[in-house]
Design an enzyme around this catalytic site. Structure first.
Site, PDB file in Angstrom:
ATOM      1  N   HIS A   1       5.575   5.390  13.264  1.00 44.80           N
ATOM      2  CA  HIS A   1       5.828   6.000  12.149  1.00 44.80           C
ATOM      3  C   HIS A   1       4.555   7.175  10.897  1.00 44.80           C
ATOM      4  O   HIS A   1       4.817   7.415  10.438  1.00 44.80           O
ATOM      5  CB  HIS A   1       6.660   5.386  11.461  1.00 44.80           C
ATOM      6  CG  HIS A   1       6.292   4.209  10.128  1.00 44.80           C
ATOM      7  ND1 HIS A   1       5.388   4.492   9.505  1.00 44.80           N
ATOM      8  CD2 HIS A   1       5.912   2.888  10.815  1.00 44.80           C
ATOM      9  CE1 HIS A   1       5.260   3.257   9.333  1.00 44.80           C
ATOM     10  NE2 HIS A   1       5.104   2.146   9.348  1.00 44.80           N
TER      11      HIS A   1
ATOM     12  N   ASP B   1       1.013  -1.602   0.058  1.00 41.13           N
ATOM     13  CA  ASP B   1       0.309  -0.031   0.267  1.00 41.13           C
ATOM     14  C   ASP B   1       0.720   1.364  -0.142  1.00 41.13           C
ATOM     15  O   ASP B   1       0.185   2.654   0.173  1.00 41.13           O
ATOM     16  CB  ASP B   1      -1.052  -0.436   1.421  1.00 41.13           C
ATOM     17  CG  ASP B   1       0.285  -0.177   2.730  1.00 41.13           C
ATOM     18  OD1 ASP B   1       0.820  -0.515   2.692  1.00 41.13           O
ATOM     19  OD2 ASP B   1      -0.264  -0.561   3.654  1.00 41.13           O
TER      20      ASP B   1
HETATM   21  C1  UD1 Z   1       6.971   5.050   3.868  1.00 40.52           C
HETATM   22  C2  UD1 Z   1       4.525   4.569   3.429  1.00 40.52           C
HETATM   23  C3  UD1 Z   1       4.302   3.357   4.480  1.00 40.52           C
HETATM   24  C4  UD1 Z   1       5.223   2.574   4.942  1.00 40.52           C
HETATM   25  C5  UD1 Z   1       6.073   2.952   5.850  1.00 40.52           C
HETATM   26  C6  UD1 Z   1       7.444   2.045   6.502  1.00 40.52           C
HETATM   27  C7  UD1 Z   1       4.341   5.912   1.343  1.00 40.52           C
HETATM   28  C8  UD1 Z   1       3.472   6.741   1.554  1.00 40.52           C
HETATM   29  N1  UD1 Z   1       4.375   5.860   3.651  1.00 40.52           N
HETATM   30  O1  UD1 Z   1       6.069   5.679   4.877  1.00 40.52           O
HETATM   31  O2  UD1 Z   1       3.255   2.979   3.658  1.00 40.52           O
HETATM   32  O3  UD1 Z   1       4.104   2.488   6.294  1.00 40.52           O
HETATM   33  O4  UD1 Z   1       6.789   3.815   4.616  1.00 40.52           O
HETATM   34  O5  UD1 Z   1       8.240   2.729   7.129  1.00 40.52           O
HETATM   35  O6  UD1 Z   1       4.309   5.202   0.871  1.00 40.52           O
HETATM   36  N2  UD1 Z   1      14.048   7.822   5.829  1.00 40.52           N
HETATM   37  C9  UD1 Z   1      15.776   8.454   5.549  1.00 40.52           C
HETATM   38  N3  UD1 Z   1      15.938   6.858   4.994  1.00 40.52           N
HETATM   39  C10 UD1 Z   1      14.922   5.679   5.218  1.00 40.52           C
HETATM   40  C11 UD1 Z   1      13.924   5.728   5.223  1.00 40.52           C
HETATM   41  C12 UD1 Z   1      13.252   7.413   5.327  1.00 40.52           C
HETATM   42  O7  UD1 Z   1      16.559   8.967   5.739  1.00 40.52           O
HETATM   43  O8  UD1 Z   1      16.012   4.566   4.358  1.00 40.52           O
HETATM   44  C13 UD1 Z   1      13.476   9.590   5.845  1.00 40.52           C
HETATM   45  C14 UD1 Z   1      13.812  10.635   4.827  1.00 40.52           C
HETATM   46  O9  UD1 Z   1      13.593  11.202   5.661  1.00 40.52           O
HETATM   47  C15 UD1 Z   1      12.222  10.480   3.952  1.00 40.52           C
HETATM   48  C16 UD1 Z   1      11.551  10.669   5.784  1.00 40.52           C
HETATM   49  O10 UD1 Z   1      11.896   9.168   6.108  1.00 40.52           O
HETATM   50  O11 UD1 Z   1      11.550  12.126   3.428  1.00 40.52           O
HETATM   51  C17 UD1 Z   1      10.010   9.813   4.805  1.00 40.52           C
HETATM   52  O12 UD1 Z   1      10.096   8.812   4.073  1.00 40.52           O
HETATM   53  P1  UD1 Z   1       8.754   8.457   3.250  1.00 40.52           P
HETATM   54  O13 UD1 Z   1       8.707   6.899   2.659  1.00 40.52           O
HETATM   55  O14 UD1 Z   1       8.158   9.006   2.465  1.00 40.52           O
HETATM   56  O15 UD1 Z   1       7.444   7.932   4.089  1.00 40.52           O
HETATM   57  P2  UD1 Z   1       7.344   7.009   5.528  1.00 40.52           P
HETATM   58  O16 UD1 Z   1       7.001   7.602   6.965  1.00 40.52           O
HETATM   59  O17 UD1 Z   1       8.655   5.635   5.875  1.00 40.52           O
HETATM   60  N1  UDP Z   2      11.243  -3.739  12.025  1.00 43.51           N
HETATM   61  C1  UDP Z   2      12.623  -3.603  10.977  1.00 43.51           C
HETATM   62  N2  UDP Z   2      13.850  -3.310  12.362  1.00 43.51           N
HETATM   63  C2  UDP Z   2      13.373  -2.503  12.618  1.00 43.51           C
HETATM   64  C3  UDP Z   2      11.635  -1.967  13.196  1.00 43.51           C
HETATM   65  C4  UDP Z   2      10.893  -2.853  12.381  1.00 43.51           C
HETATM   66  O1  UDP Z   2      13.351  -4.353  10.356  1.00 43.51           O
HETATM   67  O2  UDP Z   2      13.897  -1.807  13.263  1.00 43.51           O
HETATM   68  C5  UDP Z   2      10.604  -4.475  10.408  1.00 43.51           C
HETATM   69  C6  UDP Z   2       9.705  -5.284  11.146  1.00 43.51           C
HETATM   70  O3  UDP Z   2      10.115  -6.310  11.522  1.00 43.51           O
HETATM   71  C7  UDP Z   2       8.161  -5.274   9.958  1.00 43.51           C
HETATM   72  C8  UDP Z   2       8.394  -3.892   9.883  1.00 43.51           C
HETATM   73  O4  UDP Z   2      10.474  -3.440   9.348  1.00 43.51           O
HETATM   74  O5  UDP Z   2       8.351  -6.465   9.624  1.00 43.51           O
HETATM   75  C9  UDP Z   2       7.739  -2.904   9.439  1.00 43.51           C
HETATM   76  O6  UDP Z   2       8.276  -1.942   8.622  1.00 43.51           O
HETATM   77  P1  UDP Z   2       7.444  -0.797   9.284  1.00 43.51           P
HETATM   78  O7  UDP Z   2       6.599  -0.248  10.708  1.00 43.51           O
HETATM   79  O8  UDP Z   2       8.331   0.423   9.201  1.00 43.51           O
HETATM   80  O9  UDP Z   2       6.607  -0.378   8.298  1.00 43.51           O
HETATM   81  P2  UDP Z   2       4.888  -0.988   7.850  1.00 43.51           P
HETATM   82  O10 UDP Z   2       4.991  -2.077   8.293  1.00 43.51           O
HETATM   83  O11 UDP Z   2       3.945  -0.052   8.936  1.00 43.51           O
HETATM   84  O12 UDP Z   2       4.346  -0.613   6.748  1.00 43.51           O
END
Ligand code: UD1
Ligand code: UDP
Length: 384
Positions: A205, A92
């Site tokens: 998050h 999603d």
């Molecule tokens: C995204 C997904 C969400 C998912 C989540 C898992 C969308 C809209 N959101 O949200 O559905 O549950 O990932 O974690 O697709 N960042 C880094 N390095 C990384 C990852 C993130 O620096 O490896 C920081 C960056 O500043 C980035 C911010 O996190 O701009 C947000 O990342 P983004 O993918 O936009 O949103 P998430 O909250 O991670």
């Molecule tokens: N996870 C991980 N390291 C962490 C926290 C979470 O590997 O420090 C894993 C967790 O086991 C799960 C996935 O990341 O499989 C969940 O990711 P997140 O909560 O970012 O996204 P969501 O599932 O809510 O989309």
């Protein structure tokens, strides 16, 4: 072509990559958008996946529309050079829906992994609930993790023959990883693990919780830490600076709160397995913890993953500070209720979801037949 961009998609796609690479029927190409960077590379590294293509789109403060437009544009160029016979997207995220749109516009069939989850609220989770619905409109093959997700799709008039119930591939990933018993790199975690003290694991998050609600979560964690000095609270904090700015100020001087960087999947699943309790708004964690018999309090008012709520391992407590403090403390002091919640069950998968995905793909291409749908059993997977 499998297309993904974030940590949870990578974890859930990894077993499919492995199964497709082992199959002689398919040539499997991995494309990452790089919506996440460190958190994505961590997973690919652990599972030994080297993507063939990387759009490297991440920007700090990225907006949903920038993720969407860069993904569509980048994929369109790729498809123009080398169109795959089908595209697999997972879940999603904005990456997954953008990839589905880009493939659809090029006439490429879309296979949706983890199809049919619905919270029933368009704004929660935001934007994920609407992302899922858009992808369901586009997909040719819907790989629903559970019978409930299949019935959600049927209610939206998706033809039954286009749906296969596979189980969730996250359980494949979990079972493949947990048996390795990966050591913690942070010595404080190893110390907490051997101390015998109860561990409360916290992750958060969600976009709709960011801001004031998330600041309240930070205060709630601080209050729990003060009231329960014998509990170690472990918070592997998401790399999003917006999350860090909201959560961390309340936690700076709390000696029983370990604020740590995102853990590699092997370490995180080991941490989950030794936790007394999990407090989260994560989707994937709601699926994994029940398999490990660990109770989960979910900081949301709804969930698209109702199976473990029905089974009483997961409870929704909302995201408000006062209620979080109340519910966590109450459960820490109610061993009987904790024991009832801690029964190990696998409503989400049996570790064979990737095999069902590959069989369903063979049927799509006319080279094989689907496997029987996944049916949960109370104690599947972990005890096989
Ligand atoms: C995204 C997904 C969400 C998912 C989540 C898992 C969308 C809209 N959101 O949200 O559905 O549950 O990932 O974690 O697709 N960042 C880094 N390095 C990384 C990852 C993130 O620096 O490896 C920081 C960056 O500043 C980035 C911010 O996190 O701009 C947000 O990342 P983004 O993918 O936009 O949103 P998430 O909250 O991670
Ligand atoms: N996870 C991980 N390291 C962490 C926290 C979470 O590997 O420090 C894993 C967790 O086991 C799960 C996935 O990341 O499989 C969940 O990711 P997140 O909560 O970012 O996204 P969501 O599932 O809510 O989309």
């Amino acid at each position: 072509m499998l297309i993904y961009g974030t940590r949870p998609e990578a974890i859930k796609m990894a077993p499919i990559v492995k199964a497709l690479k082992a199959s002689e029927k398919f040539e499997c190409v991995v494309t990452v958008t790089g919506q996440h960077r460190a958190m994505l590379d961590q997973v690919n590294g652990l599972f030994g996946i080297i993507p063939e293509n990387d759009l490297a789109i991440l920007q700090h403060g990225q907006t949903l529309n920038s993720i969407l437009s860069k993904t569509v544009e980048g994929l369109d160029l790729l498809f123009n050079e080398n169109a795959p016979d089908a595209v697999l997207v997972q879940g999603d995220t904005t990456t997954s829906t953008a990839a589905a749109i880009a493939a659809f516009n090029r006439g490429i069939p879309v296979v949706h992994v983890e199809a049919g989850l619905r919270s029933g609220n368009r704004l929660s989770p935001f934007p994920e609930e609407v992302n899922r619905k858009i992808t369901s409109q586009i997909a040719s093959l819907h790989l629903a993790p559970t019978a409930t997700s299949k019935s959600n799709l049927l209610a939206e008039k998706v033809p039954g023959q286009d749906i296969v119930v596979t189980g969730n591939t996250v359980i494949d990933a979990l079972l493949q990883t947990i048996q390795k018993q990966i050591p913690f790199t942070d010595s404080r975690l190893e110390a907490a693990a051997s101390s015998g003290e109860r561990i409360l694991v916290v992750t958060t998050h969600r976009r709709e919780n960011q801001g004031a609600t998330m600041r309240g979560m930070g205060r709630a964690i601080a209050r729990i830490a003060d009231r329960e000095p014998d509990v170690t609270i472990v918070l592997p904090v998401h790399l999003n600076p917006v999350v860090r700015d909201a959560l961390l100020p309340a936690l700076v001087s709390k000696s029983n709160v370990l604020v740590i960087e995102p853990l590699d999947y092997g370490e995180f699943t080991r941490l989950l397995s030794i936790a007394h309790l999990v407090l989260t708004d994560s989707g994937g964690v709601q699926e994994e913890a029940p398999s490990l018999g660990i109770p989960v309090l979910v900081m949301r008012d709804n969930t698209e993953r109702p199976e473990a709520v029905t089974a009483h391992t997961v409870q929704l407590i909302g995201a408000q500070e006062e209620r979080i403090v109340e519910e966590v403390i109450a459960l820490l002091h109610d061993p009987e209720r904790h024991a009832r919640m801690a029964s190990r069950l696998n409503p989400y998968g049996d570790g064979h979801a990737a095999a069902r995905v590959v069989a369903a793909l063979s049927e799509l291409f006319g080279t094989g037949r689907r496997m029987p749908d996944f049916l949960p059993s109370d104690r599947a997977g972990m005890n096989e």
